[in-house]
Motif scaffolding. Sequence first.
Motif, short mmCIF file in Angstrom:
data_model
loop_
_atom_site.label_atom_id
_atom_site.label_comp_id
_atom_site.label_asym_id
_atom_site.label_seq_id
_atom_site.Cartn_x
_atom_site.Cartn_y
_atom_site.Cartn_z
N ASP A 32 -30.40 -40.38 4.27
CA ASP A 32 -29.79 -39.37 3.43
C ASP A 32 -30.29 -39.43 1.99
O ASP A 32 -30.48 -38.42 1.33
CB ASP A 32 -28.27 -39.56 3.46
CG ASP A 32 -27.51 -38.31 3.09
OD1 ASP A 32 -28.09 -37.22 3.13
OD2 ASP A 32 -26.31 -38.45 2.76
N ARG A 59 -32.52 -35.49 2.44
CA ARG A 59 -31.18 -35.06 2.84
C ARG A 59 -31.25 -33.92 3.86
O ARG A 59 -30.51 -33.90 4.84
CB ARG A 59 -30.37 -34.64 1.62
CG ARG A 59 -28.98 -34.15 2.00
CD ARG A 59 -28.10 -34.02 0.82
NE ARG A 59 -27.70 -35.40 0.50
CZ ARG A 59 -27.09 -35.74 -0.60
NH1 ARG A 59 -26.83 -34.86 -1.52
NH2 ARG A 59 -26.74 -36.99 -0.81
N TYR A 62 -32.47 -35.48 7.21
CA TYR A 62 -31.45 -36.38 7.74
C TYR A 62 -30.24 -35.60 8.27
O TYR A 62 -29.68 -35.94 9.31
CB TYR A 62 -31.01 -37.35 6.65
CG TYR A 62 -30.01 -38.38 7.09
CD1 TYR A 62 -30.42 -39.50 7.79
CD2 TYR A 62 -28.65 -38.24 6.81
CE1 TYR A 62 -29.50 -40.46 8.20
CE2 TYR A 62 -27.74 -39.18 7.21
CZ TYR A 62 -28.17 -40.29 7.91
OH TYR A 62 -27.26 -41.24 8.32
N ARG A 63 -29.86 -34.56 7.57
CA ARG A 63 -28.66 -33.79 7.94
C ARG A 63 -28.94 -32.67 8.92
O ARG A 63 -28.03 -31.94 9.30
CB ARG A 63 -28.03 -33.18 6.68
CG ARG A 63 -27.59 -34.20 5.67
CD ARG A 63 -26.18 -34.54 5.84
NE ARG A 63 -25.78 -35.52 4.81
CZ ARG A 63 -24.76 -36.30 4.98
NH1 ARG A 63 -24.04 -36.21 6.04
NH2 ARG A 63 -24.45 -37.17 4.04
#
Length: 95
Positions: A75, A26, A29-30
């Motif tokens: 994610d 996460r 990905y973010r």
Amino acid sequence: MAGERLTEERATQLAQEAVDRAGGARMIYRSPRMAFSAHSRRVYDVDGVPVEVRWGEISSPAIVSAGGYVFEILDWGIDLLVRPPKPRPAQDPPH
């Protein structure tokens, strides 16, 4: 382990470990990097195997690669994109 061909299962374990060391799927990905960032990739030594994590950019996904296997970092985790080519059997030289 050098020169040894990894199984898909082992490559997945190594890739997941590197992603976890980088902050988790996460977080990677973010947190896309700016285009051409000098810090868009990092190589982790996981059990003696180099595993490369590449943060994504606007036009490219975040990926992690181990032993020729390439996984997309999403994610929720990682997903296999590419397997390494299978070795070809040795052929007799032409006569």
